[in-house]
Design an enzyme around this catalytic site. Structure first.
Site, PDB file in Angstrom:
ATOM      1  N   MET A  22      -4.181  -5.423  10.980  1.00 52.74           N
ATOM      2  CA  MET A  22      -5.188  -4.639  11.638  1.00 52.74           C
ATOM      3  C   MET A  22      -5.674  -3.789  10.681  1.00 52.74           C
ATOM      4  SD  MET A  22      -4.421  -1.882  14.457  1.00 52.74           S
ATOM      5  CE  MET A  22      -4.629  -0.556  13.135  1.00 52.74           C
TER       6      MET A  22
ATOM      7  N   ARG B  76      -3.161   3.235   8.674  1.00 51.37           N
ATOM      8  CA  ARG B  76      -3.281   2.101   7.680  1.00 51.37           C
ATOM      9  C   ARG B  76      -2.354   1.135   7.800  1.00 51.37           C
ATOM     10  NH1 ARG B  76      -4.671   4.915   2.149  1.00 51.37           N
ATOM     11  NH2 ARG B  76      -5.754   2.964   1.737  1.00 51.37           N
TER      12      ARG B  76
ATOM     13  N   GLY C 200      12.123 -40.475 -13.662  1.00 50.24           N
ATOM     14  CA  GLY C 200      10.816 -40.935 -12.902  1.00 50.24           C
ATOM     15  C   GLY C 200      10.909 -40.269 -11.607  1.00 50.24           C
ATOM     16  N   THR C 201      10.296 -39.053 -11.485  1.00 45.86           N
ATOM     17  CA  THR C 201      10.377 -38.186 -10.447  1.00 45.86           C
ATOM     18  C   THR C 201       9.417 -38.605  -9.496  1.00 45.86           C
ATOM     19  OG1 THR C 201       9.031 -36.628 -11.562  1.00 45.86           O
ATOM     20  CG2 THR C 201      11.337 -36.169 -11.414  1.00 45.86           C
ATOM     21  N   ASN C 202       8.216 -39.583  -9.777  1.00 38.88           N
ATOM     22  CA  ASN C 202       7.636 -39.764  -8.662  1.00 38.88           C
ATOM     23  C   ASN C 202       8.320 -40.939  -7.558  1.00 38.88           C
ATOM     24  OD1 ASN C 202       5.505 -38.440  -9.866  1.00 38.88           O
ATOM     25  ND2 ASN C 202       4.460 -40.515 -10.546  1.00 38.88           N
ATOM     26  N   ASP C 203       8.877 -42.103  -8.355  1.00 41.47           N
ATOM     27  CA  ASP C 203       9.954 -42.905  -7.696  1.00 41.47           C
ATOM     28  C   ASP C 203      11.071 -41.905  -7.050  1.00 41.47           C
ATOM     29  OD1 ASP C 203       8.790 -45.512  -7.030  1.00 41.47           O
ATOM     30  OD2 ASP C 203       8.710 -45.733  -8.880  1.00 41.47           O
TER      31      ASP C 203
ATOM     32  N   TYR D 166      12.834 -32.803 -22.924  1.00 44.26           N
ATOM     33  CA  TYR D 166      11.432 -32.894 -22.821  1.00 44.26           C
ATOM     34  C   TYR D 166      10.501 -33.093 -21.755  1.00 44.26           C
ATOM     35  CZ  TYR D 166      11.374 -37.718 -22.902  1.00 44.26           C
ATOM     36  OH  TYR D 166      11.765 -39.154 -22.602  1.00 44.26           O
TER      37      TYR D 166
ATOM     38  N   ARG E 121       7.974 -48.240 -21.724  1.00 45.97           N
ATOM     39  CA  ARG E 121       8.861 -48.731 -20.409  1.00 45.97           C
ATOM     40  C   ARG E 121       8.482 -50.470 -20.269  1.00 45.97           C
ATOM     41  NH1 ARG E 121       7.218 -46.686 -14.647  1.00 45.97           N
ATOM     42  NH2 ARG E 121       5.298 -47.711 -15.137  1.00 45.97           N
TER      43      ARG E 121
ATOM     44  N   ARG F 291      -3.362  -1.007  -6.506  1.00 45.91           N
ATOM     45  CA  ARG F 291      -2.642  -2.359  -6.637  1.00 45.91           C
ATOM     46  C   ARG F 291      -2.976  -3.057  -7.977  1.00 45.91           C
ATOM     47  NH1 ARG F 291      -5.697  -4.798  -1.772  1.00 45.91           N
ATOM     48  NH2 ARG F 291      -7.448  -4.873  -2.494  1.00 45.91           N
TER      49      ARG F 291
ATOM     50  N   SER G  32      15.188 -40.930 -18.774  1.00 42.08           N
ATOM     51  CA  SER G  32      13.823 -40.255 -18.377  1.00 42.08           C
ATOM     52  C   SER G  32      13.738 -40.281 -16.963  1.00 42.08           C
ATOM     53  CB  SER G  32      12.880 -40.965 -19.137  1.00 42.08           C
ATOM     54  OG  SER G  32      11.475 -40.322 -18.744  1.00 42.08           O
TER      55      SER G  32
ATOM     56  N   CYS H 203       9.340 -37.923 -16.746  1.00 38.40           N
ATOM     57  CA  CYS H 203       7.897 -38.675 -17.183  1.00 38.40           C
ATOM     58  C   CYS H 203       7.123 -38.616 -15.788  1.00 38.40           C
ATOM     59  CB  CYS H 203       7.866 -39.877 -17.805  1.00 38.40           C
ATOM     60  SG  CYS H 203       9.000 -41.217 -17.060  1.00 38.40           S
TER      61      CYS H 203
ATOM     62  N   LYS I 102       0.963  -1.265   0.123  1.00 37.75           N
ATOM     63  CA  LYS I 102       0.047  -0.045  -0.074  1.00 37.75           C
ATOM     64  C   LYS I 102       0.774   1.263  -0.003  1.00 37.75           C
ATOM     65  CE  LYS I 102      -3.559  -0.727   2.650  1.00 37.75           C
ATOM     66  NZ  LYS I 102      -4.120  -0.882   3.717  1.00 37.75           N
TER      67      LYS I 102
ATOM     68  N   ARG J 202       3.226 -47.102 -20.366  1.00 35.72           N
ATOM     69  CA  ARG J 202       3.343 -48.165 -19.286  1.00 35.72           C
ATOM     70  C   ARG J 202       2.820 -49.241 -19.852  1.00 35.72           C
ATOM     71  NH1 ARG J 202       1.186 -43.787 -15.172  1.00 35.72           N
ATOM     72  NH2 ARG J 202      -0.030 -43.526 -17.221  1.00 35.72           N
TER      73      ARG J 202
ATOM     74  N   GLY K 192      -6.302 -10.351   7.904  1.00 34.06           N
ATOM     75  CA  GLY K 192      -6.038 -10.700   9.391  1.00 34.06           C
ATOM     76  C   GLY K 192      -5.084  -9.673   9.828  1.00 34.06           C
TER      77      GLY K 192
ATOM     78  N   HIS L 188      -6.451 -34.439   1.515  1.00 38.49           N
ATOM     79  CA  HIS L 188      -5.829 -35.433   0.517  1.00 38.49           C
ATOM     80  C   HIS L 188      -7.154 -35.610  -0.719  1.00 38.49           C
ATOM     81  CE1 HIS L 188      -6.389 -39.789  -0.977  1.00 38.49           C
ATOM     82  NE2 HIS L 188      -5.279 -39.788  -1.090  1.00 38.49           N
TER      83      HIS L 188
HETATM   84  P1  ADP Z   1      -7.549  -1.920   3.236  1.00 37.76           P
HETATM   85  O1  ADP Z   1      -6.185  -2.658   3.484  1.00 37.76           O
HETATM   86  O2  ADP Z   1      -8.334  -2.937   4.383  1.00 37.76           O
HETATM   87  O3  ADP Z   1      -8.066  -1.895   2.171  1.00 37.76           O
HETATM   88  P2  ADP Z   1      -7.151   0.658   3.736  1.00 37.76           P
HETATM   89  O4  ADP Z   1      -6.121   1.208   4.524  1.00 37.76           O
HETATM   90  O5  ADP Z   1      -7.115   0.588   2.443  1.00 37.76           O
HETATM   91  O6  ADP Z   1      -7.721  -0.656   4.345  1.00 37.76           O
HETATM   92  O7  ADP Z   1      -8.352   1.579   4.331  1.00 37.76           O
HETATM   93  C1  ADP Z   1      -9.791   1.098   4.059  1.00 37.76           C
HETATM   94  C2  ADP Z   1     -10.354   2.300   3.551  1.00 37.76           C
HETATM   95  O8  ADP Z   1     -10.500   3.412   4.512  1.00 37.76           O
HETATM   96  C3  ADP Z   1      -9.981   2.977   2.351  1.00 37.76           C
HETATM   97  O9  ADP Z   1     -10.694   2.399   1.076  1.00 37.76           O
HETATM   98  C4  ADP Z   1     -10.479   4.487   2.164  1.00 37.76           C
HETATM   99  O10 ADP Z   1     -11.801   4.263   1.640  1.00 37.76           O
HETATM  100  C5  ADP Z   1     -10.642   4.659   3.820  1.00 37.76           C
HETATM  101  N1  ADP Z   1      -9.450   5.461   4.007  1.00 37.76           N
HETATM  102  C6  ADP Z   1      -8.204   5.246   4.396  1.00 37.76           C
HETATM  103  N2  ADP Z   1      -7.544   6.351   4.455  1.00 37.76           N
HETATM  104  C7  ADP Z   1      -8.105   7.445   4.154  1.00 37.76           C
HETATM  105  C8  ADP Z   1      -7.994   8.668   4.189  1.00 37.76           C
HETATM  106  N3  ADP Z   1      -6.738   9.347   4.262  1.00 37.76           N
HETATM  107  N4  ADP Z   1      -8.943   9.489   3.863  1.00 37.76           N
HETATM  108  C9  ADP Z   1     -10.324   8.864   3.756  1.00 37.76           C
HETATM  109  N5  ADP Z   1     -10.526   7.778   3.676  1.00 37.76           N
HETATM  110  C10 ADP Z   1      -9.334   6.831   4.009  1.00 37.76           C
HETATM  111 MG    MG Z   2       8.698 -45.834 -11.216  1.00 36.35          MG
HETATM  112 MG    MG Z   3      -7.700  -0.580   1.004  1.00 34.69          MG
END
Ligand code: ADP
Ligand code: MG
Ligand code: MG
Length: 911
Positions: A102, A91, A798-801, A883, A634, A337, A796, A863, A22, A578, A100, A457
Site C-alpha cells: 500500500m 506508511r 558431474g552435477t548436470n547428470d 577446485y 574425460r 536505506r 569430479s 565440472c 523503513k 570432453r 505492490g 527458456h
Molecule cells: P515509499 O515506500 O513508496 O517510498 P514512503 O512511505 O516513503 O513511501 O512515502 C512516500 C513519500 O511521502 C516520502 O518520500 C515523503 O516524501 C512523503 N512522506 C512520508 N511521510 C511523510 C511525513 N511524515 N512528512 C512529510 N512527507 C512524508
Molecule cells: Mg555426465
Molecule cells: Mg519512500
C-alpha cells in the site's frame, strides 16, 4: 504480552524483520540524532496477528493509542484539533522494499475543522491548508478506499484547465482548491457510498487496516512470487508526524543518493522539487532540479543535507538512498536505506570506500556481486549511437550485452548461418524458444523473443551461455511463414540487420556501432581504459579474491584455443576436457561409424588406427597450452547414436527411395546409396535405445567396447610423452564417466593402466602427474563413494547428470513445467542453475566425506555447469572441494565467488 508498537526511539537498523526496513532505519536515524519527524512503528507481528484474526488485536489498538498520545504530547498538538492539529503520515514498510504494498497516506488528521487549524498554524496560509486537505481526500480515497485514481485526476485536470491552459497544480488558488475539495468529496461519496470520514481516529484505523490488508493484495503476492520473498513476513506500518514541503518556495521535497548509483562516482545524485509534497518528485508532474542546484536555492539546507549524507555513509559504511523534505528552510529526513546501484557502480564504490578507509578489504570484496561480473565484460552500444537512435521495440533485459546480426526465424537457420555454420552474425527471433532450439541459440549473436519473461527458456539459456537477449518484446508480431516480423508499423524481414541491447531490453533496426566495455578493453591492455576507476577496482578486488580463496579454479575446455583463453582468464587447469567433439567432423565420423558397425576385431581396430593420430594431435595442442597445469580428460561419454544419422530421417529416406525406385537416399546433409542406407538403418535400429541418456554410454561404453577407451588412453599418453620430450610439462588426469559401482571403475583401470604404462615406457617418459579418477554423477556413486574412492585418485562431480538423476528430471524435457514448479516453490530455485543443497548437495557431501575417509589423498572437484554459479561455488567451498571447473568465460566469476566464500565464511564465523 507481545509488544506490537515501537516508538522510533526504541528501534534500530537490525530490527528490519519486526519493524520493516523503513521503520528500522527511521529508528536508527532517530537514535543517531538526525532530524527525523517523530513517530512510531506498528510491527510486522501485529500485521500477521491482524491477518490471522481478520481484524486488529485489541491490545494493538490500545498500544497504538498510547503511542499516539505520546506523539501528541511530544508535538504539543492533537490529532483533529480544530485550532492546532497534529497531522501524520501512514506508511507501509516490509522487511524488503516491495512494490505492490500500500502507498503512503499523507496529511492524515485533516477534516473540516482541523483544516482551519492548519491554516492558523501556518500564519493564515489558506491555500496551503486546502491543498493539504485535497491531497488527503484524494490519497485516502484512492489508497485506503479503492476509489479509482482517475476520478480524482480528472477533476484535478479540469480545475487546472478551468484556471488557464497549461496551468499547474501550484497555480490553483484557495478558492479553486475549496471547490475542488467539494468535488473530491462528492467523488468519494459516489464511489464508497459514504461520506468522507471526519473522525481522525477512524481515518487512522482504516488506514492501518488497509496497509495490513495490502500485504495480501494481488500485486504484492505476485511480486513476492517473482522475487522469492516469503509470504510469512508481514508488513509494518509507520505513523509519523507530518512535515510540509508544499509550504511555498522555501520548501520542497527530494530524493538523493549519497553517490552516483549508475557510475559509482563520489558525487551526490538526485532530484529536488520546490513547493511539493511526497511523491510529486518522482511522479513527474513538474520538472525537477538536480540535487546540486539546491545549493543555489537554499545553501544552508543543502549544506545540512551534505552533512547528513556524510553522517549516514559514515554510519552505514555504504551508499545510502535518502528521501527528505525541506519545510521553511528546515531539513527533515524521511527515509534512508542502502542504495541500489549498477554492476559498474558497485565496483567503483567498493574500491573508493576501501581507499577512503570507510570499509576494509574483505568488506569491499563482499560488496560486489559475482553474478553481475560478466555484465561488465560485455559489448555495449556506443554511447553516441545510443543517444541518437530510436529503438523499434522494447522488451525485457533478459541477458546482458549488445549484439547485432541478420534476423533469422528458426533455430535450424541460425545453426546453418551462424557461428558453427556459415559463420555469419545472426539474431534468432522467436515467439519463445524450447529445448529443441538450443543448437540455433548457441549459434546466434543474440536472441529476441516476443513472449516469455526473464525466466523463460530463452532467457535462462541466454544467460547461461552468455548470449545477449531481449525477451517478451510483445509489440513484435512474428510471421514465420513470410519470414518477417512487424513492430509499430516497421516490417523487418529475414536477413535484415537488427541490433539488440540486452542491458535495457531495446531493439534497433540496422547496425549500431558496438564496442567492448571499458573493463574488456582494459583487460586487453588498452591504456586509456586502464586509467578508469573500474580497472583499478577490478585489479584490486580480484587480487584480494585470489589471495583469499582456498578453492582452485579450472575451466572446461575441449580445444587448444579454449584452453589458451581459459588460461588468460586465470584458470589454473582444465577440469573437464570432453573428447566427444574429437569424434565429429567429416573424416572422423566415418571412422567412428566404422568402429560402431565393425563386425570383426580387425575392422574395429582399423577404425581406431584412423582415430588415434587425430586424437593425439588434439591432446598435444591442449597439453602444450596448459603446460604446468592439470588437464582432466574425460573418456568418451555420450551414447553412440549421437554419431549416427537420425533414425526416423533415415527410415523415411529409405522408404521414400524404395517407393520411388531411386538408388540414392537423401539425408539432411548427405546422399548415400540405398544399399548402404539400409545397412546403416539396420545398425541404427539395432542400437536404438528408449532412454539413451540412461543407456549405453559413459563407462558402460568403455566396458562394452574395450578398444575405444584403450585407444583414447593411448592417444593421451602418446601426446603427453611427446609434449614432455619437447620440454613441456603435461599434467594428466584421466577420468572415467558415469561410474555407478566400484567394480566398473576397477575393471576399467585394470585394462587401461597397462596401456598407459606401455606407451610411456616405450617412449621412455615418466610423467610426474598422471592420475586416474572418475566423474561422480549418479546417486549410487555418491552413496558408495567410500568404496569407489579405494580405487580412484580423484572425484569430479558431474552435477548436470547428478541433478538429472537425483531428481529424475530430464533437463531437456522439464523446460515445459520447471517455471511452474519454481513459481509454486516445488523445487528450491532452478536446480540446474544452483546446486540443490538439501538433495544433490547432500549427495555430494556424502561422497566427499566417505570418499575422503576411505582415501585421504583423494582430490575433489566439480565440472558441472554449477561450477560457474556463485552460490554453488560457495557450497563447493563449504563442503571442502579442492577446485571448481566452469566454462572459460565464467572463470573470473568463479575466482571472485571463491574469494568471497572464504572471506564471507571467515566473517560469519567471527560474528
Ligand atoms: P515509499 O515506500 O513508496 O517510498 P514512503 O512511505 O516513503 O513511501 O512515502 C512516500 C513519500 O511521502 C516520502 O518520500 C515523503 O516524501 C512523503 N512522506 C512520508 N511521510 C511523510 C511525513 N511524515 N512528512 C512529510 N512527507 C512524508
Ligand atoms: Mg555426465
Ligand atoms: Mg519512500
Amino acid at each position: 504480552m507481545t509488544k506490537y508498537v515501537y516508538d522510533f526511539s526504541e528501534g534500530n537498523k537490525e530490527m528490519k524483520g519486526l519493524l520493516g526496513g523503513k521503520g528500522a532505519n527511521l529508528a536508527e536515524m532517530t537514535n543517531m540524532g538526525l532530524p527525523v519527524p517523530p513517530g512510531f512503528t506498528i510491527t510486522t507481528e501485529a500485521c500477521l496477528a491482524f491477518l490471522a484474526q481478520g481484524g486488529a488485536p485489541p491490545e494493538m489498538l490500545e498500544e497504538a493509542g498510547e503511542h499516539l498520545g505520546r506523539l501528541e504530547e511530544t508535538m504539543g498538538k492533537t490529532l483533529g484539533d480544530p485550532s492546532d492539529p497534529l497531522l501524520v503520515s501512514v506508511r507501509s514498510g516490509a522487511k524488503f522494499s516491495m512494490p505492490g504494498m500500500m502507498d503512503t497516506v499523507l496529511n492524515l488528521g485533516l477534516n473540516d475543522g482541523s483544516v482551519k487549524g492548519l491554516t492558523e498554524q501556518t500564519g493564515g496560509d489558506v491555500r496551503f491548508a486546502l491543498d493539504a486537505y485535497r491531497r488527503f481526500i484524494q490519497m485516502f480515497g484512492k489508497i485506503v478506499m479503492d476509489v479509482p485514481a482517475d476520478a480524482f485526476e480528472h477533476a484535478l485536470d479540469e480545475a487546472k484547465r478551468a484556471k488557464f491552459e497549461g496551468a499547474q497544480d501550484t497555480d490553483l488558488d484557495a478558492e479553486d482548491l475549496a471547490s475542488l475539495i467539494e468535488r473530491f468529496r462528492a467523488i468519494y461519496a459516489e464511489h464508497t457510498g459514504e461520506d468522507f470520514p471526519q473522525d481522525p481516529k477512524e481515518q487512522l484505523r482504516l488506514s492501518i487496516a488497509a496497509v495490513f490488508e495490502s500485504w495480501n493484495g494481488k500485486r504484492a503476492i505476485d511480486y513476492r512470487r517473482q522475487n522469492k520473498i516469503s509470504d510469512d513476513l508481514g508488513t509494518a506500518v509507520n505513523v509519523q508526524a507530518m512535515v510540509f514541503g508544499n509550504r511555498g518556495d522555501d520548501s520542497g521535497t527530494g530524493v538523493a543518493f549519497t553517490r552516483d548509483p549508475s557510475t559509482g562516482e563520489r558525487v551526490p545524485y538526485g532530484d529536488y522539487l520546490e513547493n511539493a509534497q511526497g511523491e510529486d518528485v518522482v511522479a513527474g508532474i513538474r520538472n525537477t532540479k538536480r540535487i546540486a542546484e539546491l545549493e543555489r536555492i537554499d545553501q544552508p539546507a543543502h549544506a545540512e543535507l551534505r552533512r547528513v549524507m556524510d553522517t549516514l555513509e559514515g554510519h552505514y559504511h555504504d551508499m545510502c538512498d535518502i528521501e527528505f523534505t525541506i519545510e521553511k528552510r528546515k531539513l527533515w529526513i524521511l527515509q534512508t536505506r542502502i542504495g541500489k546501484r549498477t554492476a559498474l557502480a558497485e565496483w567503483v564504490m567498493a574500491y573508493e570506500m576501501l581507499d577512503e578507509g570507510l570499509i576494509d578489504e574483505d568488506t569491499a570484496l563482499l560488496r560486489v556481486d559475482a553474478n553481475r561480473l560478466e555484465q561488465l565484460m560485455k559489448w555495449v552500444i556506443a554511447k553516441q549511437a545510443k543517444l541518437d537512435e530510436k529503438p523499434i521495440a522494447h522488451g525485457l533485459n533478459a541477458s546482458p550485452g549488445a549484439a547485432l546480426g541478420k534476423v533469422v526465424f528458426t533455430a535450424d537457420d541460425a545453426a546453418a548461418e551462424g557461428t558453427h555454420g556459415k559463420g555469419d552474425k545472426v539474431i534468432l527471433v522467436r515467439r519463445e524458444t524450447t529445448p529443441d532450439d538450443y543448437h540455433g541459440m548457441i549459434a546466434s549473436q543474440g536472441i529476441l523473443t516476443s513472449a516469455g519473461g526473464t525466466n523463460s527458456h530463452a532467457a535462462v539459456v541466454a544467460r547461461g551461455e552468455g548470449i545477449p537477449a531481449v525477451c517478451g518484446a510483445d509489440k513484435i508480431k512474428i510471421d514465420v511463414a513470410s519470414r518477417s516480423f512487424t513492430v509499430n508499423g516497421t516490417t523487418v524481414r529475414e536477413g535484415d540487420i537488427v541490433t539488440i541491447d540486452g542491458f535495457d531490453g531495446t531493439v534497433y533496426l540496422g547496425e549500431l556501432p558496438l564496442e567492448p566495455s571499458v573493463l574488456a578493453r582494459a583487460q586487453d591492455g588498452d591504456a586509456d581504459a586502464r586509467k578508469e576507476k573500474i580497472w583499478g577496482a577490478y585489479e584490486r578486488l580480484m587480487a584480494h579474491a585470489d589471495s583469499s580463496r582456498r578453492l582452485r579454479v579450472r575451466a572446461n575446455a575441449d580445444t587448444p584455443d579454449q584452453s589458451t583463453n581459459a588460461r588468460e582468464r586465470g584458470a589454473e587447469g582444465i577440469g573437464l576436457c570432453r573428447t566427444e567433439h574429437m569424434f565429429l567432423g567429416e573424416e572422423r565420423v566415418g571412422a567412428v561409424r566404422q568402429m560402431i558397425f565393425a563386425e570383426t576385431a580387425e575392422e574395429e581396430q582399423a577404425a581406431y588406427d584412423v582415430l588415434l593420430p587425430l586424437q593425439r594431435d588434439d591432446f598435444v595442442g591442449i597439453f602444450k597450452a596448459m603446460s604446468g597445469l592439470p588437464v582432466t580428460v574425460r573418456l568418451l561419454d555420450p551414447p553412440l547414436h549421437e554419431f549416427l544419422p537420425n533414425q526416423v530421417e533415415l527410415a523415411v529416406g529409405v522408404a521414400r527411395a524404395e517407393a520411388r525406385g531411386e538408388n540414392d537416399v537423401a539425408l539432411r546433409d548427405e546422399r548415400i546409396p540405398l544399399d548402404e542406407a539400409k545397412t546403416v538403418l539396420a545398425k541404427v535400429d539395432q542400437l536404438h535405445e528408449a532412454n539413451p541418456m540412461l543407456g549405453l554410454r559413459g563407462v558402460r561404453l568403455g566396458i562394452v567396447k574395450p578398444g575405444l577407451y584403450a585407444m583414447q588412453v593411448r592417444a593421451i599418453c602418446e601426446a603427453a610423452a611427446k609434449v614432455k620430450s619437447e620440454g613441456g610439462d603435461p599434467r594428466v588426469e584421466i577420468m572415467i564417466p558415469l561410474v555407478a559401482t566400484k567394480p566398473e571403475l576397477e575393471q576399467m583401470l585394470a585394462e587401461l593402466r597397462p596401456v598407459a604404462d606401455a606407451v610411456l615406457s616405450d617412449a621412455s617418459v615418466e610423467l610426474e602427474h598422471l592420475e586416474w579418477g572418475t566423474m561422480i554423477e549418479l546417486p549410487r556413486a555418491c552413496v558408495t563413494a567410500g568404496e569407489i574412492a579405494e580405487v580412484a585418485e580423484f572425484f569430479s562431480f558431474g552435477t548436470n547428470d547428478l541433478t538429472q538423476t537425483a531428481f529424475g528430471f530430464s533437463r531437456d524435457d522439464i523446460g515445459k513445467f520447471v517455471g511452474m514448479y519454481e513459481e509454486r516453490k516445488l523445487v528450491p530455485a532452478n536446480p540446474f542453475v544452483t546446486i540443490d543443497r538439501p538433495g544433490v548437495g547432500r549427495l555430494m557431501q556424502i561422497a566427499v566425506e566417505d570418499g575422503k575417509a576411505a582415501n585421504p589423498k583423494l582430490h575433489l572437484g566439480i565440472c558441472g555447469e554449477h561450477g560457474g554459479d556463485p552460490a554453488s561455488v560457495v557450497f563447493c567451498h563449504e563442503i571442502g572441494l579442492d577446485y571448481v571447473s566452469c566454462s572459460p568465460y565464467r572463470v573470473e566469476t568463479a575466482r571472485l565467488a571463491a574469494g568471497q566464500a572464504t572471506v564471507g565464511s571467515a566473517e560469519s564465523a567471527s560474528k
